[in-house]
Motif scaffolding. Structure first.
Motif, PDB file in Angstrom:
ATOM      1  N   PRO A   1      61.625  42.779  42.934  1.00  0.00           N
ATOM      2  CA  PRO A   1      60.675  42.711  44.050  1.00  0.00           C
ATOM      3  C   PRO A   1      60.217  41.288  44.328  1.00  0.00           C
ATOM      4  N   ASP A   2      60.104  40.448  43.295  1.00  0.00           N
ATOM      5  CA  ASP A   2      59.663  39.066  43.507  1.00  0.00           C
ATOM      6  C   ASP A   2      60.605  38.314  44.433  1.00  0.00           C
ATOM      7  N   LEU A   3      61.910  38.523  44.289  1.00  0.00           N
ATOM      8  CA  LEU A   3      62.867  37.839  45.151  1.00  0.00           C
ATOM      9  C   LEU A   3      62.649  38.234  46.607  1.00  0.00           C
ATOM     10  N   CYS A   4      62.406  39.506  46.842  1.00  0.00           N
ATOM     11  CA  CYS A   4      62.123  39.985  48.195  1.00  0.00           C
ATOM     12  C   CYS A   4      60.852  39.328  48.736  1.00  0.00           C
ATOM     13  N   LEU A   5      59.819  39.285  47.925  1.00  0.00           N
ATOM     14  CA  LEU A   5      58.550  38.706  48.365  1.00  0.00           C
ATOM     15  C   LEU A   5      58.671  37.208  48.616  1.00  0.00           C
ATOM     16  N   GLU A   6      59.460  36.519  47.799  1.00  0.00           N
ATOM     17  CA  GLU A   6      59.659  35.083  47.989  1.00  0.00           C
ATOM     18  C   GLU A   6      60.366  34.796  49.314  1.00  0.00           C
ATOM     19  N   LYS A   7      61.365  35.618  49.651  1.00  0.00           N
ATOM     20  CA  LYS A   7      62.047  35.429  50.933  1.00  0.00           C
ATOM     21  C   LYS A   7      61.098  35.706  52.100  1.00  0.00           C
ATOM     22  N   ALA A   8      60.273  36.722  51.931  1.00  0.00           N
ATOM     23  CA  ALA A   8      59.295  37.026  52.978  1.00  0.00           C
ATOM     24  C   ALA A   8      58.331  35.863  53.174  1.00  0.00           C
ATOM     25  N   LEU A   9      57.903  35.241  52.095  1.00  0.00           N
ATOM     26  CA  LEU A   9      56.950  34.135  52.177  1.00  0.00           C
ATOM     27  C   LEU A   9      57.576  32.920  52.858  1.00  0.00           C
ATOM     28  N   VAL A  10      58.832  32.628  52.524  1.00  0.00           N
ATOM     29  CA  VAL A  10      59.532  31.504  53.163  1.00  0.00           C
ATOM     30  C   VAL A  10      59.581  31.693  54.677  1.00  0.00           C
ATOM     31  N   LEU A  11      59.919  32.895  55.115  1.00  0.00           N
ATOM     32  CA  LEU A  11      60.015  33.158  56.557  1.00  0.00           C
ATOM     33  C   LEU A  11      58.643  33.123  57.228  1.00  0.00           C
ATOM     34  N   ARG A  12      57.647  33.615  56.534  1.00  0.00           N
ATOM     35  CA  ARG A  12      56.287  33.568  57.098  1.00  0.00           C
ATOM     36  C   ARG A  12      55.845  32.123  57.322  1.00  0.00           C
ATOM     37  N   ARG A  13      56.166  31.250  56.381  1.00  0.00           N
ATOM     38  CA  ARG A  13      55.760  29.846  56.491  1.00  0.00           C
ATOM     39  C   ARG A  13      56.523  29.107  57.590  1.00  0.00           C
ATOM     40  N   LEU A  14      57.602  29.731  58.066  1.00  0.00           N
ATOM     41  CA  LEU A  14      58.328  29.173  59.214  1.00  0.00           C
ATOM     42  C   LEU A  14      57.827  29.770  60.532  1.00  0.00           C
ATOM     43  N   GLY A  15      56.772  30.590  60.451  1.00  0.00           N
ATOM     44  CA  GLY A  15      56.120  31.073  61.656  1.00  0.00           C
ATOM     45  C   GLY A  15      56.520  32.454  62.118  1.00  0.00           C
ATOM     46  N   TYR A  16      57.278  33.189  61.322  1.00  0.00           N
ATOM     47  CA  TYR A  16      57.709  34.526  61.726  1.00  0.00           C
ATOM     48  C   TYR A  16      56.682  35.582  61.329  1.00  0.00           C
ATOM     49  N   ASN A  17      56.673  36.679  62.079  1.00  0.00           N
ATOM     50  CA  ASN A  17      55.878  37.851  61.720  1.00  0.00           C
ATOM     51  C   ASN A  17      56.687  38.642  60.698  1.00  0.00           C
ATOM     52  N   VAL A  18      56.180  38.783  59.482  1.00  0.00           N
ATOM     53  CA  VAL A  18      57.002  39.290  58.376  1.00  0.00           C
ATOM     54  C   VAL A  18      56.287  40.404  57.615  1.00  0.00           C
ATOM     55  N   THR A  19      57.045  41.433  57.272  1.00  0.00           N
ATOM     56  CA  THR A  19      56.608  42.444  56.323  1.00  0.00           C
ATOM     57  C   THR A  19      57.699  42.633  55.281  1.00  0.00           C
ATOM     58  N   ALA A  20      57.304  42.808  54.024  1.00  0.00           N
ATOM     59  CA  ALA A  20      58.243  43.066  52.935  1.00  0.00           C
ATOM     60  C   ALA A  20      58.203  44.546  52.579  1.00  0.00           C
ATOM     61  N   PHE A  21      59.357  45.101  52.243  1.00  0.00           N
ATOM     62  CA  PHE A  21      59.492  46.526  51.927  1.00  0.00           C
ATOM     63  C   PHE A  21      60.164  46.627  50.565  1.00  0.00           C
ATOM     64  N   ILE A  22      59.394  47.057  49.543  1.00  0.00           N
ATOM     65  CA  ILE A  22      59.899  47.047  48.171  1.00  0.00           C
ATOM     66  C   ILE A  22      59.661  48.381  47.478  1.00  0.00           C
ATOM     67  N   ASP A  23      60.443  48.614  46.395  1.00  0.00           N
ATOM     68  CA  ASP A  23      60.184  49.738  45.505  1.00  0.00           C
ATOM     69  C   ASP A  23      58.963  49.438  44.650  1.00  0.00           C
ATOM     70  N   ALA A  24      58.496  50.459  43.932  1.00  0.00           N
ATOM     71  CA  ALA A  24      57.303  50.271  43.099  1.00  0.00           C
ATOM     72  C   ALA A  24      57.578  50.589  41.633  1.00  0.00           C
ATOM     73  N   ASP A  25      58.863  50.557  41.228  1.00  0.00           N
ATOM     74  CA  ASP A  25      59.184  50.831  39.829  1.00  0.00           C
ATOM     75  C   ASP A  25      59.059  49.587  38.956  1.00  0.00           C
ATOM     76  N   LYS A  26      59.008  48.404  39.580  1.00  0.00           N
ATOM     77  CA  LYS A  26      58.810  47.153  38.854  1.00  0.00           C
ATOM     78  C   LYS A  26      57.627  46.439  39.481  1.00  0.00           C
ATOM     79  N   GLU A  27      56.759  45.914  38.645  1.00  0.00           N
ATOM     80  CA  GLU A  27      55.551  45.255  39.139  1.00  0.00           C
ATOM     81  C   GLU A  27      55.866  43.843  39.637  1.00  0.00           C
ATOM     82  N   PRO A  28      55.528  43.525  40.878  1.00  0.00           N
ATOM     83  CA  PRO A  28      55.667  42.126  41.334  1.00  0.00           C
ATOM     84  C   PRO A  28      54.652  41.249  40.613  1.00  0.00           C
ATOM     85  N   THR A  29      54.891  39.955  40.641  1.00  0.00           N
ATOM     86  CA  THR A  29      53.961  39.001  40.047  1.00  0.00           C
ATOM     87  C   THR A  29      52.643  39.022  40.828  1.00  0.00           C
ATOM     88  N   PRO A  30      51.507  39.274  40.174  1.00  0.00           N
ATOM     89  CA  PRO A  30      50.225  39.380  40.888  1.00  0.00           C
ATOM     90  C   PRO A  30      49.888  38.157  41.728  1.00  0.00           C
TER      91      PRO A  30
END
Length: 263
Positions: free
Chosen positions: A97-126
């Motif tokens: 999930p962290d990899l997904c969230l990191e990609k979402a953050l990169v795109l957000r910082r480039l000005g895009y409207n972004v939502t991440a969609f992840i499973d919940a079996d592994k805890e992302p980094t708080p």
């Protein structure tokens, strides 16, 4: 030069790409940068850089489900598609999930409207979750500890599970479905047992639903682990039968629909 072609974008390095945006009475130029996440998106999902809104998905399953639901709305209810609203999908590769969230953050910082969609079996980094929330990245996920397959088999109706099992058998064969069920139950359950339970009791017991969710996501041999397979699940099973599913599952699907169809 400017381009509206994902083919051209795919050939670029991140340090050759700049995003120009109008902010108030001026224009802002942001370099895409050379981060691994940027280069990965350029190679695999370059059309994302041409979009307004981007759904960054943990893997192919989430993309397929979202595409299938979108297709259901367009074909059965005459809704406008996510693509027509300027949307795009990014596949984070299904690793963490962290990899997904990191990609979402990169795109957000480039000005895009972004939502991440992840499973919940592994805890992302708080700390990463906190950063995303602070920077305006949306998040769609399941109930704690659950994957997409868990949610499908635990929350959909009996008729939908009939369809999911039937489609799994059609895709990978009855023998493999039966083996996954036997393996995940340590030899205690069989496909025939489950079919008999459904026939005699008219329902799938909670323990059976939980077992099917685990069997459906066998590593590297998942029943629906591709964009096209999950697109079928979304279009033909989840979409038409969503209104009778468990409320918590409906809520996540409704939030996904609302975000991808916001003008």
């Amino acid at each position: 030069m400017t381009t509206h072609s994902p083919v051209a974008l795919r050939e670029l390095s991140g340090n050759q790409l700049f995003i120009v945006r109008s902010e108030g009475d001026r224009h802002v130029v942001r370099p895409a940068g050379v981060a691994d996440q940027v280069q990965s998106i350029l190679r695999n999902d370059p059309e994302a850089f041409l979009a307004k809104s981007i759904l960054v998905c943990e893997g192919a399953s989430e993309i397929g489900l979202a595409r299938g639901l979108d297709q259901y709305g367009v074909e059965d209810h005459n809704h406008t598609s996510f693509f027509a609203y300027g949307g795009a999908y990014v596949n984070a590769g299904g690793s963490t999930p962290d990899l997904c969230l990191e990609k979402a953050l990169v795109l957000r910082r480039l000005g895009y409207n972004v939502t991440a969609f992840i499973d919940a079996d592994k805890e992302p980094t708080p700390a990463l979750l906190a950063t995303l929330a602070a920077e305006g990245v949306g998040l769609l996920t399941w109930r704690a500890g659950r994957t997409l397959e868990d949610e499908l088999f635990m929350c959909m109706t009996e008729a939908a599970i009939d369809s999911l099992l039937g489609y799994a058998i059609e895709r990978i064969g009855r023998d493999d479905v039966a083996e996954h069920i036997r393996s995940k139950s340590q030899g205690q359950r069989t496909l025939e047992d489950i079919e008999l339970e459904r026939e005699e009791q008219g329902v799938y017991a909670a323990a059976t639903r939980e077992l099917l969710g685990r069997a459906a996501r066998v590593k590297k041999s998942g029943w629906f682990k591709s964009v096209s397979a999950y697109q079928h699940v979304g279009r033909r099973i989840v979409g038409p039968q969503l209104q009778n599913a468990e409320p918590g599952f409906i809520d996540v699907m409704n939030r996904l629909w609302a975000w991808t169809h916001a003008a």
